[in-house]
Design a protein around this motif. Sequence first.
Motif, PDB file in Angstrom:
ATOM      1  N   GLU A   1      -2.770  -7.161  -0.107  1.00 28.42           N
ATOM      2  CA  GLU A   1      -2.430  -5.923  -0.802  1.00 28.42           C
ATOM      3  C   GLU A   1      -2.904  -5.965  -2.255  1.00 28.42           C
ATOM      4  O   GLU A   1      -3.381  -4.969  -2.801  1.00 28.42           O
ATOM      5  CB  GLU A   1      -0.919  -5.687  -0.738  1.00 28.42           C
ATOM      6  N   LEU A   2      -2.781  -7.145  -2.880  1.00 31.64           N
ATOM      7  CA  LEU A   2      -3.302  -7.301  -4.234  1.00 31.64           C
ATOM      8  C   LEU A   2      -4.799  -7.034  -4.289  1.00 31.64           C
ATOM      9  O   LEU A   2      -5.298  -6.315  -5.151  1.00 31.64           O
ATOM     10  CB  LEU A   2      -3.032  -8.728  -4.729  1.00 31.64           C
ATOM     11  N   ARG A   3      -5.515  -7.631  -3.344  1.00 30.81           N
ATOM     12  CA  ARG A   3      -6.970  -7.444  -3.315  1.00 30.81           C
ATOM     13  C   ARG A   3      -7.308  -5.961  -3.108  1.00 30.81           C
ATOM     14  O   ARG A   3      -8.187  -5.417  -3.771  1.00 30.81           O
ATOM     15  CB  ARG A   3      -7.594  -8.287  -2.207  1.00 30.81           C
ATOM     16  N   ARG A   4      -6.597  -5.329  -2.184  1.00 33.44           N
ATOM     17  CA  ARG A   4      -6.876  -3.917  -1.889  1.00 33.44           C
ATOM     18  C   ARG A   4      -6.672  -3.057  -3.132  1.00 33.44           C
ATOM     19  O   ARG A   4      -7.487  -2.186  -3.452  1.00 33.44           O
ATOM     20  CB  ARG A   4      -5.953  -3.438  -0.767  1.00 33.44           C
ATOM     21  N   GLU A   5      -5.589  -3.315  -3.878  1.00 26.07           N
ATOM     22  CA  GLU A   5      -5.296  -2.506  -5.056  1.00 26.07           C
ATOM     23  C   GLU A   5      -6.337  -2.728  -6.149  1.00 26.07           C
ATOM     24  O   GLU A   5      -6.799  -1.776  -6.793  1.00 26.07           O
ATOM     25  CB  GLU A   5      -3.891  -2.825  -5.569  1.00 26.07           C
ATOM     26  N   TYR A   6      -6.721  -3.983  -6.385  1.00 24.86           N
ATOM     27  CA  TYR A   6      -7.752  -4.255  -7.389  1.00 24.86           C
ATOM     28  C   TYR A   6      -9.082  -3.608  -6.992  1.00 24.86           C
ATOM     29  O   TYR A   6      -9.809  -3.081  -7.849  1.00 24.86           O
ATOM     30  CB  TYR A   6      -7.934  -5.759  -7.572  1.00 24.86           C
ATOM     31  N   MET A   7      -9.419  -3.668  -5.716  1.00 27.39           N
ATOM     32  CA  MET A   7     -10.671  -3.058  -5.261  1.00 27.39           C
ATOM     33  C   MET A   7     -10.624  -1.536  -5.424  1.00 27.39           C
ATOM     34  O   MET A   7     -11.613  -0.917  -5.820  1.00 27.39           O
ATOM     35  CB  MET A   7     -10.947  -3.446  -3.806  1.00 27.39           C
ATOM     36  N   ARG A   8      -9.466  -0.936  -5.115  1.00 31.35           N
ATOM     37  CA  ARG A   8      -9.334   0.521  -5.274  1.00 31.35           C
ATOM     38  C   ARG A   8      -9.537   0.907  -6.733  1.00 31.35           C
ATOM     39  O   ARG A   8     -10.246   1.870  -7.050  1.00 31.35           O
ATOM     40  CB  ARG A   8      -7.956   0.965  -4.778  1.00 31.35           C
TER      41      ARG A   8
END
Length: 447
Positions: free
Chosen positions: A404-411
């Motif tokens: 979820e952290l990765r997804r948010e940073y990528m977004r």
Amino acid sequence: MPPRILVVDDEAPMRELLRIILEAEGYHVAEASTLSEAHAQLHRNRFDLVVCDIYLPDGNGLELIRTARQNNQETPFVVITAHTTPAQAITALREGAVDYLSKPFDVEVLKAVVGKHLAPAAPQPVAFFGFLGQAPSLWPILQRLPQVARSDATVLITGESGTGKELLARAIHAASPRAAAPFVPVNCGALPEPLLESELFGHARGAFTGAVREKKGLFLEAHGGTLFLDEVGELPLTMQVKLLRALQERRIRPVGDNREIEVDVRIIAATNRDLEKLLKEGQFREDLYYRLNVIHLHVPPLRERREDIPELARHFVSRACNRLKLPTKQIHRDVMAVLENYPWPGNVRELENIMERAVALEPSSVITLSALPTTLLGQGEMAPSSGPVRLPEGGLDVEAHLHELRREYMRQALARTGGVQKEAAKLLRMSYRAFRYHVAKYKLVED
């Protein structure tokens, strides 16, 4: 620059049709109506593809292919003709054509055939006598390696610790005319000066306390072969003088001996230090520097050649499995994404150690995230930039949390770069390949 195509056909309407179709696809098109014109065009210019009729007024189009192959031209040929028989097709392919179309042809089929043979080929990993690489940052080295290996000139290899400098030196030796003779490595920074002098040049019996017998030095051990001076930047100044004399005179004098012995060795030196800076500080002799720096090869750090990480990781896994007599394990794509995303301060050596550890710890046939060290996972994923990290009272699903952290940073990175994935990947220090994989996984394009 767009790909260049030569169209060879004696019918002007056909040449015009092919030009219109191919230029609409973005190609640069040249024309020839006869065999002699085609020969002249190929002699003067370089083409990425030739579309050629077989029957021409002054000869057979297959002669053009034969001539090109005799001149070591690798230009692909697509043959087009109205007189199609299976025998003709087989003959054309045997002569070196890459494809065969019959008139009248379908325009979409023509586009597909041309596009297939002009599509940029995926770079293949280069294995030059054990030295693996395909990244653009390695091309200056890879292109020169055959010539460097054939030469007998001294080579200076620079690069950070763990980048594979000794492996490159061994590859040069293995590809050289000296390959049958020894490759002898010595770490110039690992021994105190008196021992290093004895190691390099040998010593006479009784030269010093404990010298109960004559010792042959590493220069003589490497006679006829290659002496690899690793960490040459660590040499004391007095040893630099003695090494310089040995290189200039091609003679050595064992410690405590009056004799001089001729030696025939090729020197490859390596260092992770900035020798030019050491020169300015008076810690490295200028004459020795220029004696060593005849051919300079710089090995980039692994973070600058991320394209090589998947192939290197698979290579190290395969080698570790062979050593442990295990079936070769595969690498899960989530693991590969973490490997491609990690900064690798220890370079290739660190990757090798981690993959060997993963093979030893992974019980299944596929290496998963659980076999990686926590330090790798902590830096491979984008961790919070501020504030203490606290474990909730009830615990948490750490894998889901990291994803979820990765997804948010990528977004956020995509939002900041206006959806340009290459720029977003740079913001997060991710490889473009890993970024695209996670964009699809998290359906971020839809967002």
